[in-house]
Motif scaffolding. Structure first.
Motif, short mmCIF file in Angstrom:
data_model
loop_
_atom_site.label_atom_id
_atom_site.label_comp_id
_atom_site.label_asym_id
_atom_site.label_seq_id
_atom_site.Cartn_x
_atom_site.Cartn_y
_atom_site.Cartn_z
N VAL A 1 4.65 15.73 2.27
CA VAL A 1 5.36 14.45 2.39
C VAL A 1 4.63 13.52 3.35
O VAL A 1 4.46 12.32 3.07
N VAL A 2 4.17 14.06 4.48
CA VAL A 2 3.44 13.23 5.45
C VAL A 2 2.15 12.70 4.84
O VAL A 2 1.86 11.49 4.87
N LEU A 3 1.34 13.61 4.29
CA LEU A 3 0.07 13.21 3.69
C LEU A 3 0.29 12.33 2.45
O LEU A 3 -0.41 11.33 2.25
N GLY A 4 1.28 12.68 1.65
CA GLY A 4 1.57 11.91 0.44
C GLY A 4 2.02 10.49 0.75
O GLY A 4 1.69 9.55 0.02
N THR A 5 2.78 10.33 1.84
CA THR A 5 3.20 8.98 2.25
C THR A 5 2.01 8.13 2.64
O THR A 5 1.91 6.95 2.27
N LEU A 6 1.07 8.73 3.37
CA LEU A 6 -0.15 8.01 3.74
C LEU A 6 -0.97 7.63 2.51
O LEU A 6 -1.49 6.51 2.42
N VAL A 7 -1.04 8.54 1.56
CA VAL A 7 -1.78 8.25 0.32
C VAL A 7 -1.08 7.15 -0.48
O VAL A 7 -1.72 6.26 -1.05
N ALA A 8 0.27 7.18 -0.50
CA ALA A 8 1.02 6.14 -1.21
C ALA A 8 0.79 4.78 -0.58
O ALA A 8 0.62 3.77 -1.30
N LEU A 9 0.78 4.73 0.73
CA LEU A 9 0.52 3.46 1.42
C LEU A 9 -0.90 2.96 1.13
O LEU A 9 -1.12 1.76 0.96
N ALA A 10 -1.85 3.90 1.08
CA ALA A 10 -3.22 3.51 0.72
C ALA A 10 -3.27 3.02 -0.73
O ALA A 10 -3.99 2.06 -1.04
N ARG A 11 -2.50 3.65 -1.58
CA ARG A 11 -2.44 3.25 -3.00
C ARG A 11 -1.91 1.84 -3.16
O ARG A 11 -2.34 1.09 -4.05
N LEU A 12 -1.00 1.43 -2.29
CA LEU A 12 -0.41 0.09 -2.35
C LEU A 12 -1.15 -0.92 -1.47
O LEU A 12 -0.73 -2.07 -1.40
N SER A 13 -2.21 -0.48 -0.83
CA SER A 13 -2.95 -1.36 0.06
C SER A 13 -3.60 -2.52 -0.70
O SER A 13 -4.08 -2.34 -1.83
N PRO A 14 -3.64 -3.70 -0.10
CA PRO A 14 -4.35 -4.82 -0.74
C PRO A 14 -5.86 -4.63 -0.74
O PRO A 14 -6.57 -5.35 -1.46
N LEU A 15 -6.36 -3.69 0.05
CA LEU A 15 -7.79 -3.39 0.06
C LEU A 15 -8.14 -2.58 -1.20
O LEU A 15 -7.67 -1.45 -1.36
N ARG A 16 -8.93 -3.16 -2.07
CA ARG A 16 -9.19 -2.53 -3.36
C ARG A 16 -9.90 -1.19 -3.22
O ARG A 16 -9.60 -0.24 -3.95
N TRP A 17 -10.84 -1.09 -2.29
CA TRP A 17 -11.58 0.16 -2.14
C TRP A 17 -10.67 1.28 -1.66
O TRP A 17 -10.80 2.43 -2.09
#
Length: 217
Positions: free
Chosen positions: A32-48
């Motif tokens: 859950v901790v790691l997945g939340t960070l990945v989800a936030l990265a997935r929604l990031s405006p930074l395309r890379w």
């Protein structure tokens, strides 16, 4: 059928069930901790960063869990040049695998929160980070409770794969008793019933929490 065999070996099977619950709980929390960070990265405006998160999710979800377990248990020590015990390897593999699924669950939960909530928070002087922490994520996790419980149940059942690296969880416990007594039917029946009892308990607790928090689809 010899039910006394199940009764006599039940304490050993329950020890294995305890290991199953321990691995499931640790892996789910880390996932859950790691997945939340990945989800936030997935929604990031930074395309890379978003592309990197998508690649991570697709890689983990697109490869078998058993292969991931072997890669961590047999492959990682080769890179680190030091051994990893079975328990640590199992938790690491399950946490990484779970994080990819949790990331998509959390992403859907975040996107399900009305944009007006964030806009109202920002207009009241909250920073974007405070808005995410205090407004968006609490609502997202409440909405994602049912799929997170399903993920926990999947982890619990998939823990049987850890018998392949000799972790004495529930399935491995049943294997050991069956090989010693030559009574596989009774042992695997008992193992199945214990898995069923644990999954039903998880579902019951989730339903109570869902009603208490008034989760809406």
């Amino acid at each position: 059928m010899d039910f006394s065999l199940i009764r006599d070996n039940l304490p050993f099977l329950l020890q294995g069930a305890g290991m199953t619950v321990k691995i499931t709980a640790l892996s789910l929390v880390a996932g859950v901790v790691l997945g939340t960070l990945v989800a936030l990265a997935r929604l990031s405006p930074l395309r890379w960063l978003s592309a990197l998160a998508v690649a991570y999710i697709e890689l983990i979800r697109g490869t078998p869990l058993l292969v991931q377990i072997f890669l961590i248990f047999f492959g990682l020590p080769q890179l680190l040049e030091r051994p990893i015990n079975e328990f640590a390897a199992g938790v690491i593999a399950f946490s990484i695998n779970s994080s990819a699924y949790v990331a998509e669950i959390v992403r859907a939960g975040i996107q399900g929160v009305a944009r007006g909530q964030s806009e109202a928070s920002l207009s009241l002087g909250f920073s974007p980070t405070e808005t995410l922490r205090y407004i968006v994520l609490p609502q997202a996790f409440t909405r994602t409770l049912p799929p997170l419980v399903n993920e926990a149940i999947s982890l619990l059942k998939n823990s049987s794969l850890l018998s392949a690296i000799s972790i004495v969880e529930l399935t491995r416990s049943g294997q050991l008793v069956a090989s010693r007594t030559f009574r596989p039917f009774e042992m695997y029946l008992a193992v199945s019933l214990l898995y069923l009892a644990m999954t039903l308990l998880l579902s019951f607790v989730a339903n109570r929490l869902e009603k208490r928090w008034q989760v809406r689809p």
